[in-house]
Motif scaffolding. Structure first.
Motif, PDB file in Angstrom:
ATOM      1  N   LEU A   1     -10.965  -8.492 -22.663  1.00 24.63           N
ATOM      2  CA  LEU A   1      -9.879  -7.653 -23.158  1.00 24.63           C
ATOM      3  C   LEU A   1      -8.812  -7.445 -22.091  1.00 24.63           C
ATOM      4  O   LEU A   1      -7.610  -7.521 -22.384  1.00 24.63           O
ATOM      5  N   GLN A   2      -9.225  -7.220 -20.843  1.00 23.63           N
ATOM      6  CA  GLN A   2      -8.262  -7.075 -19.752  1.00 23.63           C
ATOM      7  C   GLN A   2      -7.468  -8.363 -19.550  1.00 23.63           C
ATOM      8  O   GLN A   2      -6.257  -8.326 -19.304  1.00 23.63           O
ATOM      9  N   LEU A   3      -8.131  -9.505 -19.650  1.00 18.46           N
ATOM     10  CA  LEU A   3      -7.448 -10.788 -19.514  1.00 18.46           C
ATOM     11  C   LEU A   3      -6.438 -10.988 -20.638  1.00 18.46           C
ATOM     12  O   LEU A   3      -5.316 -11.438 -20.400  1.00 18.46           O
ATOM     13  N   ALA A   4      -6.820 -10.651 -21.861  1.00 19.29           N
ATOM     14  CA  ALA A   4      -5.905 -10.798 -22.992  1.00 19.29           C
ATOM     15  C   ALA A   4      -4.691  -9.895 -22.832  1.00 19.29           C
ATOM     16  O   ALA A   4      -3.558 -10.307 -23.118  1.00 19.29           O
ATOM     17  N   ILE A   5      -4.900  -8.682 -22.359  1.00 21.44           N
ATOM     18  CA  ILE A   5      -3.770  -7.765 -22.147  1.00 21.44           C
ATOM     19  C   ILE A   5      -2.854  -8.298 -21.056  1.00 21.44           C
ATOM     20  O   ILE A   5      -1.622  -8.283 -21.200  1.00 21.44           O
ATOM     21  N   ALA A   6      -3.418  -8.795 -19.950  1.00 25.57           N
ATOM     22  CA  ALA A   6      -2.603  -9.331 -18.855  1.00 25.57           C
ATOM     23  C   ALA A   6      -1.809 -10.553 -19.312  1.00 25.57           C
ATOM     24  O   ALA A   6      -0.622 -10.688 -18.988  1.00 25.57           O
ATOM     25  N   LEU A   7      -2.447 -11.449 -20.067  1.00 23.37           N
ATOM     26  CA  LEU A   7      -1.739 -12.628 -20.565  1.00 23.37           C
ATOM     27  C   LEU A   7      -0.653 -12.235 -21.564  1.00 23.37           C
ATOM     28  O   LEU A   7       0.419 -12.855 -21.602  1.00 23.37           O
ATOM     29  N   GLY A   8      -0.920 -11.222 -22.362  1.00 26.91           N
ATOM     30  CA  GLY A   8       0.099 -10.727 -23.293  1.00 26.91           C
ATOM     31  C   GLY A   8       1.302 -10.157 -22.568  1.00 26.91           C
ATOM     32  O   GLY A   8       2.447 -10.386 -22.960  1.00 26.91           O
ATOM     33  N   LYS A   9       1.061  -9.431 -21.483  1.00 27.71           N
ATOM     34  CA  LYS A   9       2.174  -8.888 -20.692  1.00 27.71           C
ATOM     35  C   LYS A   9       2.991 -10.005 -20.055  1.00 27.71           C
ATOM     36  O   LYS A   9       4.229  -9.950 -20.042  1.00 27.71           O
ATOM     37  N   ILE A  10       2.306 -11.015 -19.528  1.00 28.97           N
ATOM     38  CA  ILE A  10       3.016 -12.146 -18.921  1.00 28.97           C
ATOM     39  C   ILE A  10       3.840 -12.883 -19.971  1.00 28.97           C
ATOM     40  O   ILE A  10       5.003 -13.221 -19.745  1.00 28.97           O
ATOM     41  N   GLY A  11       3.248 -13.123 -21.130  1.00 31.90           N
ATOM     42  CA  GLY A  11       3.963 -13.803 -22.205  1.00 31.90           C
ATOM     43  C   GLY A  11       5.154 -12.997 -22.694  1.00 31.90           C
ATOM     44  O   GLY A  11       6.220 -13.560 -22.950  1.00 31.90           O
ATOM     45  N   PHE A  12       4.980 -11.690 -22.813  1.00 31.12           N
ATOM     46  CA  PHE A  12       6.079 -10.843 -23.254  1.00 31.12           C
ATOM     47  C   PHE A  12       7.223 -10.851 -22.235  1.00 31.12           C
ATOM     48  O   PHE A  12       8.393 -10.939 -22.617  1.00 31.12           O
ATOM     49  N   SER A  13       6.892 -10.791 -20.948  1.00 27.12           N
ATOM     50  CA  SER A  13       7.955 -10.799 -19.936  1.00 27.12           C
ATOM     51  C   SER A  13       8.653 -12.159 -19.898  1.00 27.12           C
ATOM     52  O   SER A  13       9.868 -12.238 -19.685  1.00 27.12           O
ATOM     53  N   TYR A  14       7.908 -13.229 -20.141  1.00 29.56           N
ATOM     54  CA  TYR A  14       8.507 -14.568 -20.193  1.00 29.56           C
ATOM     55  C   TYR A  14       9.476 -14.679 -21.374  1.00 29.56           C
ATOM     56  O   TYR A  14      10.600 -15.158 -21.233  1.00 29.56           O
ATOM     57  N   LEU A  15       9.043 -14.220 -22.533  1.00 28.63           N
ATOM     58  CA  LEU A  15       9.905 -14.268 -23.720  1.00 28.63           C
ATOM     59  C   LEU A  15      11.118 -13.358 -23.557  1.00 28.63           C
ATOM     60  O   LEU A  15      12.217 -13.690 -24.000  1.00 28.63           O
ATOM     61  N   ARG A  16      10.933 -12.216 -22.905  1.00 30.03           N
ATOM     62  CA  ARG A  16      12.060 -11.317 -22.677  1.00 30.03           C
ATOM     63  C   ARG A  16      13.070 -11.963 -21.729  1.00 30.03           C
ATOM     64  O   ARG A  16      14.281 -11.815 -21.933  1.00 30.03           O
ATOM     65  N   ALA A  17      12.591 -12.667 -20.700  1.00 34.44           N
ATOM     66  CA  ALA A  17      13.512 -13.335 -19.782  1.00 34.44           C
ATOM     67  C   ALA A  17      14.291 -14.418 -20.505  1.00 34.44           C
ATOM     68  O   ALA A  17      15.497 -14.569 -20.283  1.00 34.44           O
ATOM     69  N   ILE A  18      13.645 -15.169 -21.375  1.00 33.86           N
ATOM     70  CA  ILE A  18      14.340 -16.204 -22.151  1.00 33.86           C
ATOM     71  C   ILE A  18      15.376 -15.563 -23.069  1.00 33.86           C
ATOM     72  O   ILE A  18      16.502 -16.033 -23.197  1.00 33.86           O
ATOM     73  N   TRP A  19      15.005 -14.438 -23.690  1.00 37.31           N
ATOM     74  CA  TRP A  19      15.918 -13.749 -24.601  1.00 37.31           C
ATOM     75  C   TRP A  19      17.138 -13.210 -23.858  1.00 37.31           C
ATOM     76  O   TRP A  19      18.263 -13.285 -24.349  1.00 37.31           O
ATOM     77  N   LEU A  20      16.920 -12.675 -22.646  1.00 35.87           N
ATOM     78  CA  LEU A  20      18.049 -12.137 -21.873  1.00 35.87           C
ATOM     79  C   LEU A  20      18.965 -13.253 -21.374  1.00 35.87           C
ATOM     80  O   LEU A  20      20.181 -13.069 -21.282  1.00 35.87           O
ATOM     81  N   GLN A  21      18.405 -14.422 -21.066  1.00 34.44           N
ATOM     82  CA  GLN A  21      19.244 -15.551 -20.622  1.00 34.44           C
ATOM     83  C   GLN A  21      20.077 -16.093 -21.781  1.00 34.44           C
ATOM     84  O   GLN A  21      21.202 -16.514 -21.599  1.00 34.44           O
ATOM     85  N   ALA A  22      19.505 -16.084 -22.974  1.00 33.53           N
ATOM     86  CA  ALA A  22      20.210 -16.593 -24.141  1.00 33.53           C
ATOM     87  C   ALA A  22      21.306 -15.633 -24.596  1.00 33.53           C
ATOM     88  O   ALA A  22      22.288 -16.060 -25.207  1.00 33.53           O
ATOM     89  N   GLY A  23      21.131 -14.362 -24.316  1.00 29.79           N
ATOM     90  CA  GLY A  23      22.082 -13.366 -24.809  1.00 29.79           C
ATOM     91  C   GLY A  23      23.159 -13.094 -23.880  1.00 29.79           C
ATOM     92  O   GLY A  23      24.150 -13.375 -23.469  1.00 29.79           O
TER      93      GLY A  23
END
Length: 75
Positions: free
Chosen positions: A53-75
């Motif tokens: 569960l801790q691993l899934a949460i950490a990977l989710g946070k990394i994925g969310f920050s990656y997607l947010r960075a892509i979204w901010l670069q596109a915008g």
């Protein structure tokens, strides 16, 4: 330290909640050994679940920050 304590609590809970009676005539040391091994298995199982569960949460946070960075670069 906290995940280990949580795993110990969950393991103890599972050990008590799902305790099955034994009708087999066995010596007391055999019954105590079996009970100790079941408690250890419950603790290890709870620890694995908490770690996954801790691993899934950490990977989710990394994925969310990656997607947010892509979204901010596109915008």
């Amino acid at each position: 330290m906290k995940p280990v304590l949580l795993a110990a609590g969950l393991g103890l809970y599972w050990f008590v909640a799902y305790q099955e009676g034994s009708d087999v005539d066995a010596p007391m040391w055999g019954y105590l050994t079996m009970a100790g091994l079941r408690l250890l298995a419950d603790f290890v199982g709870a620890w694995l679940i908490i770690s996954a569960l801790q691993l899934a949460i950490a990977l989710g946070k990394i994925g969310f920050s990656y997607l947010r960075a892509i979204w901010l670069q596109a915008g």
